[in-house]
Design a protein around this motif. Structure first.
Motif: not given
Length: 234
Positions: A214-224
């Motif tokens: 919940a709340g995770l975005t495409v940008n978050d995936l790149a950061r992770i």
């Protein structure tokens, strides 16, 4: 997310990751085993989350023999198909039980052109029933458990998914919920986002353990992806 950025692709498990279908599998196993006079416990079924059909069949046969002193008078694949049929019926009859954040993240990734694969230990007929309730075109590649000689925790299905998407596995993110699934993603060399559903998961290098999508975005995936790969290089 442009094609030269990372992750190059996102590889998704289904049961317990995209949708909360593990309880459906558990209920079907318990119901089918009861029809053979075996009081199959919820805790026994939970241990089979994410495993291959072959492993499940062995466990079910062992449970029958523990009660009756002999295996059931049915071939293993036929017994397993009874369980699969129960799951398919529930999926067709009821709304897909999306897990928090999964549908939203899938739609955002698709809208931004990120290649995605569905990589499941479940059989093709069950996956097809579920995909009928998923927005069209979300997954570029679909790999079912009965299409792979070696299932999770072997990395084969994730390696094949990445290959079919034209990406190296270590440029991908795997999203998983199970012990076997997360192990398969790590063995493939992918960065792994682990979101526990029915099983507790441990911390591992190359893996981020989070409670929900919940709340995770495409940008978050790149950061992770970058954080996990940088940590692995240290």
């Amino acid at each position: 997310m442009q094609s030269q950025t990372r992750p190059r692709a996102v590889l998704w498990d289904f049961d317990g990751t995209v949708a909360n279908t593990e309880p459906v599998w558990i209920a079907s196993q318990i119901g089918v085993m009861a029809s053979y006079g075996v009081p199959y416990a919820y805790e026994q079924a939970v241990k089979l989350c994410g495993v291959s059909a072959a492993v499940s069949i062995r466990a079910l046969f062992d449970a029958h023999e523990a009660v009756h002193g002999e295996p059931p008078q049915i071939e293993g694949p036929a017994l397993w198909q009874q369980i699969v049929d129960g799951v398919i019926q529930r999926i067709k009859e009821e709304p897909l039980p999306w897990l928090p954040g999964a549908r939203e993240l899938l739609i955002e990734l698709h809208a931004k052109g990120v290649p995605m694969a569905l990589v499941s230990a479940s059989p093709r007929d069950m996956i097809d029933a579920a995909l009928a309730k998923v927005p069209d075109g979300i997954f570029d590649v679909v790999i079912a458990g009965d299409e792979m000689p070696r299932s999770k925790p072997a990395p084969d299905s994730y390696l094949l998914a990445a290959e079919r998407l034209g990406a190296a596995a270590d440029d991908c993110i795997v999203v998983e919920d199970s012990i076997y699934g997360t192990a398969a993603g790590r063995a493939a060399g992918a960065a792994v986002i682990a979101v526990p559903c029915m099983q507790d998961l441990d911390e591992h290098p190359g893996q981020l353990l989070i409670p929900t999508l919940a709340g995770l975005t495409v940008n978050d995936l790149a950061r992770i992806w970058h954080e996990l790969k940088e940590a692995a290089d240290e």
